[in-house]
Design a protein around this motif. Sequence first.
Motif, PDB file in Angstrom:
ATOM      1  N   TYR A   1       1.601  -6.874  -5.058  1.00  0.00           N
ATOM      2  CA  TYR A   1       0.395  -7.675  -4.507  1.00  0.00           C
ATOM      3  C   TYR A   1       0.795  -6.975  -2.388  1.00  0.00           C
ATOM      4  O   TYR A   1       0.389  -7.215  -1.861  1.00  0.00           O
ATOM      5  CB  TYR A   1       0.746  -8.727  -4.073  1.00  0.00           C
ATOM      6  CG  TYR A   1       0.457  -9.523  -5.704  1.00  0.00           C
ATOM      7  CD1 TYR A   1      -1.012  -9.265  -5.831  1.00  0.00           C
ATOM      8  CD2 TYR A   1       0.831  -9.696  -6.449  1.00  0.00           C
ATOM      9  CE1 TYR A   1      -1.939  -9.892  -6.732  1.00  0.00           C
ATOM     10  CE2 TYR A   1       0.680 -10.886  -7.115  1.00  0.00           C
ATOM     11  CZ  TYR A   1      -1.170 -10.609  -7.817  1.00  0.00           C
ATOM     12  OH  TYR A   1      -1.282 -10.955  -8.704  1.00  0.00           O
TER      13      TYR A   1
ATOM     14  N   LYS B   1      -0.780 -12.722  -0.178  1.00  0.00           N
ATOM     15  CA  LYS B   1      -0.232 -12.448  -1.051  1.00  0.00           C
ATOM     16  C   LYS B   1       1.305 -13.510  -2.011  1.00  0.00           C
ATOM     17  O   LYS B   1       1.455 -13.722  -3.019  1.00  0.00           O
ATOM     18  CB  LYS B   1       0.558 -11.378  -0.597  1.00  0.00           C
ATOM     19  CG  LYS B   1       1.971 -10.885  -0.810  1.00  0.00           C
ATOM     20  CD  LYS B   1       2.521  -9.680  -0.458  1.00  0.00           C
ATOM     21  CE  LYS B   1       4.062  -9.748  -1.294  1.00  0.00           C
ATOM     22  NZ  LYS B   1       4.775  -8.215  -0.644  1.00  0.00           N
ATOM     23  N   THR B   2       1.242 -14.247  -0.576  1.00  0.00           N
ATOM     24  CA  THR B   2       2.515 -15.694  -1.148  1.00  0.00           C
ATOM     25  C   THR B   2       1.977 -16.496  -1.856  1.00  0.00           C
ATOM     26  O   THR B   2       2.563 -16.866  -3.083  1.00  0.00           O
ATOM     27  CB  THR B   2       2.577 -16.318   0.424  1.00  0.00           C
ATOM     28  OG1 THR B   2       3.275 -15.162   1.193  1.00  0.00           O
ATOM     29  CG2 THR B   2       3.220 -17.595   0.174  1.00  0.00           C
TER      30      THR B   2
ATOM     31  N   SER C   1       3.933 -17.436 -10.559  1.00  0.00           N
ATOM     32  CA  SER C   1       5.220 -18.098 -10.876  1.00  0.00           C
ATOM     33  C   SER C   1       5.135 -18.786 -10.952  1.00  0.00           C
ATOM     34  O   SER C   1       6.385 -19.583 -10.854  1.00  0.00           O
ATOM     35  CB  SER C   1       6.235 -17.186  -9.117  1.00  0.00           C
ATOM     36  OG  SER C   1       6.383 -15.789  -8.632  1.00  0.00           O
TER      37      SER C   1
ATOM     38  N   ALA D   1       4.933  -8.783  -8.244  1.00  0.00           N
ATOM     39  CA  ALA D   1       4.872  -8.961  -7.014  1.00  0.00           C
ATOM     40  C   ALA D   1       4.389  -7.827  -6.298  1.00  0.00           C
ATOM     41  O   ALA D   1       3.836  -8.034  -5.065  1.00  0.00           O
ATOM     42  CB  ALA D   1       6.388  -9.807  -6.743  1.00  0.00           C
ATOM     43  N   SER D   2       5.081  -7.180  -6.849  1.00  0.00           N
ATOM     44  CA  SER D   2       4.537  -5.940  -5.813  1.00  0.00           C
ATOM     45  C   SER D   2       3.891  -5.148  -6.064  1.00  0.00           C
ATOM     46  O   SER D   2       3.462  -4.780  -5.126  1.00  0.00           O
ATOM     47  CB  SER D   2       6.319  -4.542  -6.385  1.00  0.00           C
ATOM     48  OG  SER D   2       5.377  -3.916  -8.160  1.00  0.00           O
TER      49      SER D   2
ATOM     50  N   ILE E   1       1.896 -14.733  -5.216  1.00  0.00           N
ATOM     51  CA  ILE E   1       3.382 -15.028  -6.397  1.00  0.00           C
ATOM     52  C   ILE E   1       3.756 -15.848  -7.099  1.00  0.00           C
ATOM     53  O   ILE E   1       3.608 -16.597  -7.524  1.00  0.00           O
ATOM     54  CB  ILE E   1       4.056 -13.932  -5.001  1.00  0.00           C
ATOM     55  CG1 ILE E   1       3.546 -12.540  -5.436  1.00  0.00           C
ATOM     56  CG2 ILE E   1       5.472 -14.695  -5.898  1.00  0.00           C
ATOM     57  CD1 ILE E   1       4.830 -11.968  -3.789  1.00  0.00           C
ATOM     58  N   ASP E   2       3.417 -17.748  -5.431  1.00  0.00           N
ATOM     59  CA  ASP E   2       3.666 -18.512  -5.697  1.00  0.00           C
ATOM     60  C   ASP E   2       2.670 -18.533  -7.086  1.00  0.00           C
ATOM     61  O   ASP E   2       3.246 -19.386  -8.063  1.00  0.00           O
ATOM     62  CB  ASP E   2       3.155 -19.096  -4.423  1.00  0.00           C
ATOM     63  CG  ASP E   2       3.353 -19.607  -4.076  1.00  0.00           C
ATOM     64  OD1 ASP E   2       5.242 -18.501  -3.955  1.00  0.00           O
ATOM     65  OD2 ASP E   2       3.996 -19.462  -2.380  1.00  0.00           O
TER      66      ASP E   2
END
Length: 104
Positions: free
Chosen positions: A33, A12-13, A20, A30-31, A16-17
Motif C-alpha cells: 500500500y 493506507k492506514t 492486521s 503493508a508495503s 493495514i489496520d
Amino acid sequence: MASFRELEGNLKTFLIDVQSDAHNIKTMAASRYNNITISMDPKKLKTPHFTIKMGMSEATFDLNSCEKLNGGLGFEERFVRRWYDRVGIKQRLSECWDMETLKS
C-alpha cells in the motif's frame, strides 16, 4: 481543506489496520500500500468520481455512492467501500472534487 495526500495516507492506514488481525498478520504485506494514489479527472468523466490505484490495479468509484464505475481492485474493493463509509471521508473527497473542477 482535504488533500489527496491526506486521503491516500488515511486509506493506507485503514487498509493495514483492517487486515492486521491475528489470522492475517503473517501474510499481509503493508508495503503493498506504499504507492496508493487517489485522483479525479473532471475532464475525462463529468460525474463526480474518484480513482484509486494500488500497484497495478485501478478502479474508479462514483463519489456519491461508492459504486464501482470502472476497473477493479480485487479483494481490497470491499475495504475501500468500508473506508468510504467512515465519518468525513465522503466530505473530504467532495472537497477534492470541488477543487479539481475549479482547475478544469
